[in-house]
Design a protein around this motif. Structure first.
Motif, PDB file in Angstrom:
ATOM      1  N   MET A 188       0.845  -1.206   0.000  1.00  0.00           N
ATOM      2  CA  MET A 188       0.000   0.000   0.000  1.00  0.00           C
ATOM      3  C   MET A 188       0.875   1.248   0.000  1.00  0.00           C
ATOM      4  O   MET A 188       1.766   1.377   0.831  1.00  0.00           O
ATOM      5  N   ILE A 189       0.635   2.120  -0.933  1.00  0.00           N
ATOM      6  CA  ILE A 189       1.347   3.400  -0.966  1.00  0.00           C
ATOM      7  C   ILE A 189       0.308   4.522  -0.956  1.00  0.00           C
ATOM      8  O   ILE A 189      -0.586   4.558  -1.804  1.00  0.00           O
ATOM      9  N   ILE A 190       0.442   5.395   0.005  1.00  0.00           N
ATOM     10  CA  ILE A 190      -0.453   6.548   0.099  1.00  0.00           C
ATOM     11  C   ILE A 190       0.386   7.807  -0.043  1.00  0.00           C
ATOM     12  O   ILE A 190       1.305   8.040   0.746  1.00  0.00           O
ATOM     13  N   ASP A 191       0.061   8.576  -1.045  1.00  0.00           N
ATOM     14  CA  ASP A 191       0.732   9.864  -1.257  1.00  0.00           C
ATOM     15  C   ASP A 191       0.015  10.901  -0.382  1.00  0.00           C
ATOM     16  O   ASP A 191      -1.143  11.229  -0.627  1.00  0.00           O
ATOM     17  N   CYS A 192       0.731  11.404   0.607  1.00  0.00           N
ATOM     18  CA  CYS A 192       0.082  12.281   1.597  1.00  0.00           C
ATOM     19  C   CYS A 192       0.144  13.761   1.238  1.00  0.00           C
ATOM     20  O   CYS A 192      -0.142  14.614   2.103  1.00  0.00           O
ATOM     21  N   VAL A 206      18.016  11.392   7.755  1.00  0.00           N
ATOM     22  CA  VAL A 206      18.192  11.844   9.140  1.00  0.00           C
ATOM     23  C   VAL A 206      16.852  11.802   9.882  1.00  0.00           C
ATOM     24  O   VAL A 206      16.781  11.380  11.043  1.00  0.00           O
ATOM     25  N   PHE A 207      15.782  12.213   9.222  1.00  0.00           N
ATOM     26  CA  PHE A 207      14.453  12.124   9.833  1.00  0.00           C
ATOM     27  C   PHE A 207      14.154  10.682  10.234  1.00  0.00           C
ATOM     28  O   PHE A 207      13.637  10.419  11.332  1.00  0.00           O
ATOM     29  N   CYS A 208      14.478   9.774   9.357  1.00  0.00           N
ATOM     30  CA  CYS A 208      14.158   8.374   9.641  1.00  0.00           C
ATOM     31  C   CYS A 208      15.005   7.812  10.773  1.00  0.00           C
ATOM     32  O   CYS A 208      14.609   6.861  11.434  1.00  0.00           O
ATOM     33  N   GLN A 209      16.145   8.406  11.005  1.00  0.00           N
ATOM     34  CA  GLN A 209      16.992   7.959  12.114  1.00  0.00           C
ATOM     35  C   GLN A 209      16.533   8.560  13.443  1.00  0.00           C
ATOM     36  O   GLN A 209      16.635   7.920  14.478  1.00  0.00           O
ATOM     37  N   ARG A 210      16.081   9.792  13.421  1.00  0.00           N
ATOM     38  CA  ARG A 210      15.907  10.528  14.672  1.00  0.00           C
ATOM     39  C   ARG A 210      14.465  10.792  15.086  1.00  0.00           C
ATOM     40  O   ARG A 210      14.181  10.990  16.262  1.00  0.00           O
ATOM     41  N   ALA A 211      13.561  10.886  14.128  1.00  0.00           N
ATOM     42  CA  ALA A 211      12.180  11.247  14.475  1.00  0.00           C
ATOM     43  C   ALA A 211      11.398  10.010  14.897  1.00  0.00           C
ATOM     44  O   ALA A 211      11.806   8.875  14.630  1.00  0.00           O
ATOM     45  N   ASP A 212      10.274  10.244  15.551  1.00  0.00           N
ATOM     46  CA  ASP A 212       9.367   9.143  15.879  1.00  0.00           C
ATOM     47  C   ASP A 212       8.912   8.510  14.564  1.00  0.00           C
ATOM     48  O   ASP A 212       8.254   9.174  13.752  1.00  0.00           O
ATOM     49  N   PRO A 213       9.251   7.253  14.342  1.00  0.00           N
ATOM     50  CA  PRO A 213       8.909   6.641  13.043  1.00  0.00           C
ATOM     51  C   PRO A 213       7.411   6.546  12.814  1.00  0.00           C
ATOM     52  O   PRO A 213       6.972   6.395  11.671  1.00  0.00           O
ATOM     53  N   GLY A 214       6.635   6.647  13.874  1.00  0.00           N
ATOM     54  CA  GLY A 214       5.186   6.542  13.730  1.00  0.00           C
ATOM     55  C   GLY A 214       4.523   7.814  13.260  1.00  0.00           C
ATOM     56  O   GLY A 214       3.323   7.834  13.000  1.00  0.00           O
ATOM     57  N   ARG A 215       5.302   8.879  13.139  1.00  0.00           N
ATOM     58  CA  ARG A 215       4.697  10.155  12.722  1.00  0.00           C
ATOM     59  C   ARG A 215       5.358  10.719  11.460  1.00  0.00           C
ATOM     60  O   ARG A 215       5.379  11.924  11.249  1.00  0.00           O
ATOM     61  N   LEU A 216       5.883   9.825  10.633  1.00  0.00           N
ATOM     62  CA  LEU A 216       6.470  10.259   9.364  1.00  0.00           C
ATOM     63  C   LEU A 216       5.558   9.839   8.214  1.00  0.00           C
ATOM     64  O   LEU A 216       5.035   8.727   8.189  1.00  0.00           O
ATOM     65  N   LEU A 217       5.375  10.743   7.287  1.00  0.00           N
ATOM     66  CA  LEU A 217       4.557  10.515   6.104  1.00  0.00           C
ATOM     67  C   LEU A 217       5.399  10.787   4.863  1.00  0.00           C
ATOM     68  O   LEU A 217       6.492  11.345   4.955  1.00  0.00           O
ATOM     69  N   TRP A 218       4.863  10.443   3.719  1.00  0.00           N
ATOM     70  CA  TRP A 218       5.563  10.708   2.459  1.00  0.00           C
ATOM     71  C   TRP A 218       4.583  11.335   1.473  1.00  0.00           C
ATOM     72  O   TRP A 218       3.384  11.008   1.493  1.00  0.00           O
ATOM     73  N   GLY A 219       5.083  12.243   0.636  1.00  0.00           N
ATOM     74  CA  GLY A 219       4.209  12.870  -0.351  1.00  0.00           C
ATOM     75  C   GLY A 219       4.987  13.434  -1.509  1.00  0.00           C
ATOM     76  O   GLY A 219       6.226  13.448  -1.508  1.00  0.00           O
ATOM     77  N   THR A 220       4.255  13.923  -2.512  1.00  0.00           N
ATOM     78  CA  THR A 220       4.899  14.345  -3.761  1.00  0.00           C
ATOM     79  C   THR A 220       4.571  15.769  -4.202  1.00  0.00           C
ATOM     80  O   THR A 220       5.240  16.312  -5.072  1.00  0.00           O
ATOM     81  N   ASP A 221       3.517  16.363  -3.655  1.00  0.00           N
ATOM     82  CA  ASP A 221       3.031  17.661  -4.145  1.00  0.00           C
ATOM     83  C   ASP A 221       2.514  17.565  -5.579  1.00  0.00           C
ATOM     84  O   ASP A 221       2.385  18.578  -6.260  1.00  0.00           O
ATOM     85  N   LEU A 240       5.034   4.687   4.030  1.00  0.00           N
ATOM     86  CA  LEU A 240       4.252   4.760   2.794  1.00  0.00           C
ATOM     87  C   LEU A 240       2.802   4.293   2.977  1.00  0.00           C
ATOM     88  O   LEU A 240       1.904   4.807   2.302  1.00  0.00           O
ATOM     89  N   GLY A 241       2.595   3.338   3.869  1.00  0.00           N
ATOM     90  CA  GLY A 241       1.261   2.758   3.879  1.00  0.00           C
ATOM     91  C   GLY A 241       0.546   2.677   5.214  1.00  0.00           C
ATOM     92  O   GLY A 241      -0.689   2.563   5.248  1.00  0.00           O
ATOM     93  N   VAL A 242       1.272   2.713   6.304  1.00  0.00           N
ATOM     94  CA  VAL A 242       0.642   2.517   7.613  1.00  0.00           C
ATOM     95  C   VAL A 242       0.373   3.845   8.317  1.00  0.00           C
ATOM     96  O   VAL A 242      -0.736   4.130   8.764  1.00  0.00           O
ATOM     97  N   ASN A 243       1.410   4.659   8.420  1.00  0.00           N
ATOM     98  CA  ASN A 243       1.272   5.926   9.143  1.00  0.00           C
ATOM     99  C   ASN A 243       0.156   6.822   8.596  1.00  0.00           C
ATOM    100  O   ASN A 243      -0.537   7.483   9.385  1.00  0.00           O
ATOM    101  N   PRO A 244      -0.007   6.903   7.273  1.00  0.00           N
ATOM    102  CA  PRO A 244      -1.046   7.815   6.760  1.00  0.00           C
ATOM    103  C   PRO A 244      -2.423   7.520   7.331  1.00  0.00           C
ATOM    104  O   PRO A 244      -3.201   8.451   7.581  1.00  0.00           O
ATOM    105  N   LEU A 245      -2.744   6.278   7.548  1.00  0.00           N
ATOM    106  CA  LEU A 245      -4.063   5.952   8.089  1.00  0.00           C
ATOM    107  C   LEU A 245      -4.110   6.169   9.593  1.00  0.00           C
ATOM    108  O   LEU A 245      -5.146   6.527  10.150  1.00  0.00           O
ATOM    109  N   ARG A 246      -2.984   5.977  10.251  1.00  0.00           N
ATOM    110  CA  ARG A 246      -2.912   6.223  11.702  1.00  0.00           C
ATOM    111  C   ARG A 246      -3.163   7.699  12.035  1.00  0.00           C
ATOM    112  O   ARG A 246      -3.623   8.029  13.126  1.00  0.00           O
ATOM    113  N   LEU A 247      -2.844   8.560  11.092  1.00  0.00           N
ATOM    114  CA  LEU A 247      -3.020   9.989  11.325  1.00  0.00           C
ATOM    115  C   LEU A 247      -4.462  10.316  11.714  1.00  0.00           C
ATOM    116  O   LEU A 247      -4.715  11.282  12.437  1.00  0.00           O
TER     117      LEU A 247
END
Lengths: 247, 244
Positions: free
Chosen positions: A1-5, A192-207, A237-244
């Protein structure tokens, strides 16, 4: 599942396709993107088009509800009418969140009218999605300031600080109600975000959607080429967007 | 000849590009030569230390690396002297990073460095973009004042000053548009308006991955434009000082 946020129903798409999302969705299909947070464009450019574009986003979603997660907007310059429109977006139209672009829309995140809207969104469990990374109204630390004031409300940094404020965005996501959409920072910042931030609150998008240009290929390749753990990539890509949207 | 217009060599904070890694990436991407520049710390302070590292690396592989130097203009006369020294030892571009170095790009503070760059006939690469220390129109201000210098607008103001790039590019006839961070898919439309003869491909490795950026640029440029943007235009500027 890929969700463009981070996508837009762009003015050029509307002018050409008149609420027919087929060609727009074909671009997502080309890249294997399943769903998209759908933000407006006319409603960000023109206050007189705000309500109509919010309605349009609802109609587009009704056509393909399994593909779109729509976000409306309001203009705080409209005072109490803005609060009413925010409530209409979330409670009548069924839009899932509110998107703001203070740079384009010409207001400060600290606008007093916005306070009511942040409260409303928090009460309804609707995320507030900001363009960020741009002085002087759209900096990550300004959104972090809102997160301190409105702890019930979830805020999304739509660009994770873009290219030059990503370190501020990294500070902002220390707040548990701030999420970061990795749409704009360069590859090293993404890592760096993926190393340091809470992995549960990262999203991905393209504009994608502001114009006809295919920005999906570049940004999807970027997230796949970045040195990120595979499991975390799948989560982003697929889990966090729905958790939001979880209450 | 293909030239990567900007790579940061060295290890510091998010930078981790070694000489061997850069050469490996260049070989994979089919890049003949790369401009190498110091990491941010050496742009801001300890300029000589950073310049010497870059110059020493380039001396070992003159066939692959084109050294760039920098000096923080807040050092005044010492900065001018450092630029002259570095260029005398082989540096072929001057790098300015107003955001990291702490001034506005069009501040008179930089004029002495530009006087030196003009005298030495080296192009000047300026990092541009938010928060506003270095904008496309500030580069045009400098280009007006120094018509003999070729200015390279690093990153084309990415992202938020993108609206200004075309008009600024057309106004500054000695301004060249460098691609890194401006994203190939966005940049090409602007180059079509300003002119392909003013485009310069840069990866900004390791902030971006070199091979990825070159792959992406390959997707959007026609073969004839490729020659200019991916090496020819920058080579033309560099040769004003003499053969590489």
């Amino acid at each position: 599942m890929i969700i463009d946020c981070h996508t837009h129903w762009g003015t050029v798409w509307e002018d050409r396709d008149r609420e027919d999302p087929a060609r727009w969705l074909a671009m997502l299909d080309n890249h294997g993107v399943n769903r998209a947070f759908l933000l407006g464009h006319y409603n960000l450019h023109r206050s007189d088009q705000c309500r109509a574009d919010n309605d349009r986003l609802a109609r587009l979603t009704a056509k393909t509800p399994d593909r779109f997660i729509p976000f409306g907007t309001v203009w705080p310059q409209m005072g109490e009418d803005a609060v009413k429109e925010a409530r209409r977006c979330l409670q009548t139209l069924g839009l899932k969140g509110l998107k703001f672009h203070p740079w384009l829309q010409g207001f400060s995140t600290a606008d007093p009218v916005m306070s009511e809207i942040y409260d409303l969104a928090g009460a309804l469990g609707a995320p507030v999605f900001f363009h960020d990374g741009t002085p002087c109204y759209s900096l990550p630390e300004q959104v972090a300031g809102l997160a301190r004031r409105f702890p019930r409300t979830r805020f999304v940094l739509g660009h994770a600080g873009l290219l030059w404020s990503w370190r501020s965005a990294l500070e902002a996501v220390r707040h548990p109600n701030v999420w970061a959409c990795l749409c704009g920072p360069h590859m090293r910042a993404v890592e760096v975000f993926c190393q340091r931030a809470d992995p549960g609150r990262l999203l991905w998008g393209t504009d994608f959607g502001f114009g006809f240009t295919d920005s999906i290929a570049y940004r999807l390749n970027l997230i796949y080429r970045a040195r990120i753990d595979d499991a975390l990539r799948e989560q982003i890509l697929g889990v966090n967007p729905l958790r939001l949207f979880e209450k | 000849m293909t030239i990567d217009g900007y790579c940061t060599l060295g290890v510091d904070r998010e930078y981790d590009l070694t000489e061997s890694a850069l050469l490996y990436g260049m070989d994979r991407a089919g890049v003949d030569r790369a401009v190498i520049a110091p990491v941010d710390r050496y742009l801001a302070v300890s300029n000589r230390e950073g310049n010497d590292f870059i110059l020493g690396t380039a001396v070992a592989r003159p066939d692959r690396f084109i050294p760039a130097c920098s000096a923080n203009p807040w050092y005044g006369d010492a900065a001018v002297e450092e630029v002259r020294r570095a260029v005398g030892k082989g540096a072929r571009l001057l790098i300015l990073h107003p955001f990291v170095q702490g001034y506005l790009a069009n501040d008179e503070l930089v004029w002495p460095l530009l006087d030196a760059a003009s005298a030495e006939e080296v192009p000047v690469y300026i990092h541009t973009g938010p928060p506003g220390n270095a904008t496309p129109w500030q580069v045009v201000d400098l280009a007006d004042r120094y018509p003999s210098i070729d200015f390279i607008m690093g990153h084309c103001g990415a992202t938020d000053f993108w609206n200004d790039v075309v008009d600024a590019g057309k106004a500054g006839h000695n301004v060249y548009l460098e691609s890194s961070l401006a994203r190939p898919f966005s940049l090409v439309a602007r180059l079509k308006e300003v002119g392909m003869h003013r485009g310069i491909m840069g990866s900004f490795a390791p902030i971006n991955e070199l091979t990825f950026e070159w792959d992406q640029m390959r997707r959007v440029l026609s073969p004839e434009d490729w020659q200019d943007v991916c090496g020819g235009n920058l080579l033309r500027l560099l040769l004003k000082r003499g053969a590489l």
